[in-house]
Design an enzyme around this catalytic site. Structure first.
Site, short mmCIF file in Angstrom:
data_model
loop_
_atom_site.label_atom_id
_atom_site.label_comp_id
_atom_site.label_asym_id
_atom_site.label_seq_id
_atom_site.Cartn_x
_atom_site.Cartn_y
_atom_site.Cartn_z
N HIS A 132 9.24 -2.55 -5.35
CA HIS A 132 9.17 -2.99 -3.95
C HIS A 132 7.90 -3.78 -3.66
O HIS A 132 7.83 -4.44 -2.62
CB HIS A 132 9.30 -1.79 -3.01
CG HIS A 132 8.09 -0.90 -2.98
ND1 HIS A 132 8.00 0.27 -3.68
CD2 HIS A 132 6.92 -1.01 -2.30
CE1 HIS A 132 6.85 0.86 -3.44
NE2 HIS A 132 6.16 0.09 -2.62
N ASP A 163 12.45 1.86 -9.10
CA ASP A 163 11.32 1.24 -8.41
C ASP A 163 10.18 0.90 -9.38
O ASP A 163 9.00 1.13 -9.08
CB ASP A 163 10.80 2.15 -7.30
CG ASP A 163 10.04 1.38 -6.22
OD1 ASP A 163 9.93 0.15 -6.34
OD2 ASP A 163 9.54 2.02 -5.27
N SER A 242 0.92 1.84 -3.68
CA SER A 242 2.15 1.70 -4.45
C SER A 242 1.90 0.94 -5.75
O SER A 242 1.28 -0.13 -5.75
CB SER A 242 3.21 0.97 -3.63
OG SER A 242 3.59 1.73 -2.53
#
Length: 578
Positions: A132, A163, A242
């Site tokens: 993402h 992911d 992230s």
């Protein structure tokens, strides 16, 4: 008098000592050095005091000046005790260009974001980050810790379900002296210490937070709503973390930060992708020549068998445990061997409990779907079921992905942009979750029409290539007068022929030799256009609304610019060897 009073206050001020093992500078403006290497007061302090002081503040000697200057020494001082390779962590900068699913011939305004990543192989030049972080990327750059240079990066492969994404950088300078992260082969236990490293919001430099492992279970990955193993920790994970690594006390990477629970629901809850999921992603690339295929699923709906009367009704013995198969997707691999009403007892000789879990570790259980997800597409599997009171051993010859009627994402296609077709002002596109979010927001399951939500939740594809076609809007034109208020309607037939997908609809209209073209929608609603006027009306609508083409590139048969592009780090197999 004021000058003497200030000098007395300075003389009474106690000397400060820096805590051991930390590099925290003194409060106030940092000291600077003159041409002779001696510290001197800053200009602002000189103005307030009336003149510059060569020796620093009154009451402080040369030894205190050296202590303060020591705060600006080596940046690794005090960090060696962490035992983690901080120099392997990089900052990922991305420019996103997202399609406009409501107006599929356009793209939305570009926006920028930053995340984290880390090097897992210096020889093959592999950087790992979250998918993402680079979705709909127009440009990706990476920046090493302590460097002022941003290097252009290329996306090698992306695993949307897990992911994870693999990046590389062609610039040789970027890889000089970079550290490599060692991936742990084990899933951590509860209460194991964890250190998260990344570049979250709140500053520009690297950030280190610590905590413990709070939970290990199968959880929903927010990127594509897939169910995979995840680690919950109590270390702070904020926007920008992230893609950053999470280390154990041995300095090994136990996972990658990827999502957190919103603060209005709970505090200090973050989630990490465990290395077993990351290794499955990397091994998938290696097995399939650099191509990501995904995490297998059985493609069935099940019901727990915790009720004793339910178990008795299906002929289960007192010691037998399993799950009741309530629905089977027609396109899944298990559709050839399973039947509705079977009781699934085991998968690859691993017993399944009545609540749908399997043994994970001592005193720990996880959903059996994780055991299925550890296999690879193309591999065989063994099932044991109870059918009409008899125990049967069934074989799945090879796993293959289930056809998604309403895709959660459209990544991985040759054209990663929404398909559309315009017929005399009627705008048609394929139904997908990104389209629903664009039209109705994140709460689309509450805002979208009930008929659409019902099909998204319950309908399954019957064959490969099957899609749902929706008419999103009607562009103003003389031929569409009276149809202007119609929008977001599911198309069922064209000239009484059931529509399988958007390309099939285009073929039906192209082959129509009748006077009219009839579009059949739900609730027996019909739109009629005159065949001889469609071509002219379509061209006029395109010109009036400044639309470049009546169909998307995939329907026109145009090749994708990336179709002939070679992997940026040589052969794909070599790139995935890590």
């Amino acid at each position: 008098h004021l000058v003497r009073q200030r000098r007395c206050l300075r003389a009474r001020r106690p000397r400060r000592k820096l805590p051991m093992g930390r590099n925290r500078p003194a409060v106030g403006p940092p000291p600077r050095e003159s041409s002779k290497g001696q510290p001197f007061a800053d200009d602002q302090g000189a103005k307030r005091g009336g003149k510059k002081k060569r020796g620093g503040a009154a009451g402080h000697g040369g030894e205190e000046d050296e202590d303060q200057l020591g705060c600006f020494g080596s940046e690794d001082e005090g960090l060696e005790g962490l035992g983690v390779p901080l120099d392997s962590v990089v900052k990922v900068w991305c420019v996103h260009s997202t399609p406009n699913f409501s107006l599929p011939w356009q793209r939305r305004r570009q926006y920028r974001s930053s995340g984290s990543g880390f090097c897992i192989d210096r020889s093959l030049r592999v950087i790992l980050t979250n998918a993402h972080c680079i979705e709909w990327h127009a440009q990706v750059k990476v920046q090493r810790r302590g460097s002022d240079v941003k290097h252009i990066a290329k996306v090698v492969s992306v695993g949307w379900e897990c992911d994870c994404a693999v990046l590389t950088v062609e610039d040789d300078e970027f890889w000089e002296g970079i550290q490599v992260v060692q991936l742990s082969k084990k899933v951590p236990h509860l209460e194991d210490p964890v250190v998260c490293v990344g570049f979250p919001v709140g500053g520009d430099t690297i950030s280190v937070t610590s905590g413990v492992v709070s939970r290990v279970e199968v959880m929903t990955y927010a990127q594509t709503c897939s169910e995979l193993l995840g680690i919950q920790i109590d270390a702070a994970i904020n926007s920008g973390n992230s893609g950053g690594p999470a280390f154990n006390d041995a300095g090994e990477c136990l996972g990658m930060a990827f999502q957190s629970l919103s603060s209005d629901k709970a505090e200090n809850i973050g989630y990490v992708i465990p290395t077993v999921v990351i290794m499955h992603f990397l091994n998938d690339l290696r097995k399939h020549g650099g191509k990501y295929t995904g995490f297998p699923t059985l493609g069935i709906d099940t019901q727990t068998m915790e009720n004793p009367h339910l178990r008795e009704a299906f002929g289960m013995q007192p010691k037998q445990k399993g799950l009741l198969v309530s629905r089977i997707a027609p396109t899944c691999a298990a559709a050839k061997v399973l039947r509705v009403g079977d009781v699934l007892l085991s998968f690859d000789k691993e017993p399944i409990a009545n609540d749908g879990t399997i043994s994970f570790r001592k005193h720990e259980r996880v959903a059996f779907s994780w055991f299925v997800a550890q296999k690879f597409y193309g591999e065989p599997a063994k099932l044991q079921v109870l059918r009409e009171g008899k125990t049967l051993d069934l074989d799945i010859e090879d796993f293959h992905p289930e056809v998604s009627l309403v895709p959660v994402h459209i990544f991985g296609r040759e054209h990663e942009s929404p398909s559309y077709m315009i017929v005399a002002g009627l705008v048609f596109t394929t139904l997908s979750v990104p389209f629903l979010r664009s039209e109705f927001g994140e709460e689309w399951d509450c805002e979208a029409p009930v008929e659409i939500v019902h099909r998204v939740m319950h309908q399954r594809a019957e064959a490969k290539g099957e899609e749902l076609v929706v008419m999103t809007q009607v562009l103003a034109h003389d031929l569409t007068v009276g149809y202007e208020d119609l929008e977001n309607m599911l198309l069922q037939t064209v000239n009484d022929t059931p529509v399988r997908n958007l390309r099939h609809m285009m073929e039906i209209i192209g082959g129509c030799d009748g006077t009219y073209v009839r579009f059949g929608f739900l609730n027996n609603l019909v739109l009629v256009l005159k065949t001889c006027d469609i071509e002219k009306a379509t061209a006029e609508a395109l010109q009036h609304h400044n639309i470049p083409a009546a169909t998307s590139p995939d329907l026109r048969g145009e090749a994708s610019p990336a179709a002939d592009a070679k992997p940026p780090i040589g052969e794909a197999k070599e790139a995935a060897a890590t």
